[in-house]
Design a protein around this motif. Sequence first.
Motif: not given
Length: 424
Positions: A328-333, A374-377
């Motif tokens: 649920f959280m963006e990778t860089i954050a 999952g943003v890629c999904l």
Amino acid sequence: MMALILFISFLVLIFLGVPIAFSLGLSSLIYILMVDIPLNIIPQKMFEGINSFVLLCIPGFILAGNLMNAGGITERIITFTNNLIGHIRGGLGLANVGSSMGFAGISGTALADTASIGSVLIPAMKKEGYGAPFSVAVTSSSSTIGPIIPPSLPMIIVGTLATVSIGDLFLAGTIPGILLGIGLMIVTYIISVKRKYPKGERQKLPTIVKSFWGAFWALMMTVVILFGILSGYFTPTEASIVAVVYALLVGMFIYRDLKVHQLPKILLDSMVSTAGIMVLVGFANLFGWVLVSEQIPQLVADTILSISENPIIVILLLNLLLLFVGTFMETIAALVILFPVLLPVAAQIGMDPVHFGVMMVLNLMIGLSTPPVGVCLFVASSIGKVPIGRASVALLPFLGVSLVVLLLVSFVPQLTMYLPSLFD
């Protein structure tokens, strides 16, 4: 109590659809107002987060990737991999994974991989008779290879946070990235054989060689970057500028697909992407400062180590936590907030920061193709016009392989540390 309010406000904002960067900033603002801290702490901590020479390589690598994409790199890599392995059963699916491995050295981001390769291969796979959910699952899962194989934006963030060599991190991700690619290819082949998916015609050697030379200059970007950094010819920041010059020369004078009139839009898109990442890093650093103020890192470390001090158990707990956060959280954050929190725990059980960094990035990459966020999904499902539920079911075998690779990376340090050790 204040820490609880911080987390509740952050989660509420996330589920309301507020972008992750502003969710971090607003929840931190709520905390600061309630604790009555001067507001000038906000720009101070944001500036501290982005005031790093190493982070200057992010706009360079983003621009280089955009230049290479505009120069026709995606189609050339896909053509080469399809000519090489397209004659095997499920060849387009295998080419999808192979293209992601080649594309990894260009973009360094999973979402760019999904959008670029998915927009070409998902419609092609559907047209050839592959199941739409399968096509989406292959694309989504393989796109997570991008930030593992160098160059990688998440690895740059890790290097900045841990003050370790970015060259070592790039090298450390190479073997895990290749293992992940091979594992996904095996699953793709097994499913393709079982479902009798089509295979293409075997291409003659001259055709394969010709397509290889077509993709050669693009694939060489990774070699140039790694050789330059590891040999000491230039720093990671200087490497990003070299990559930009290289991409310009290849796109304009070798491939000749990159035109001068495209440059303003490419520059603007790169500026927007860079600004988004820097704002995210700034707000995440502010949020991380609030966590430190509330002694959350120490609490997390004590909690994990109170359950067990056995390294195997601790590593499993870290993986479970990171897999959950990655959904649920963006990778860089997640990296900016959690890496400083969890690194002391990893250090207490004897994990090298480079090893832990690769493990953490791999965890968060797996989360990019895992529901609920999952943003890629999501992107792959949108391209393939497949409901998230059906795509998630099709993703399960690929997720299983990713988890096996994750366990290997977690418990076999040599997989990550062997290549860096050769350059010590």
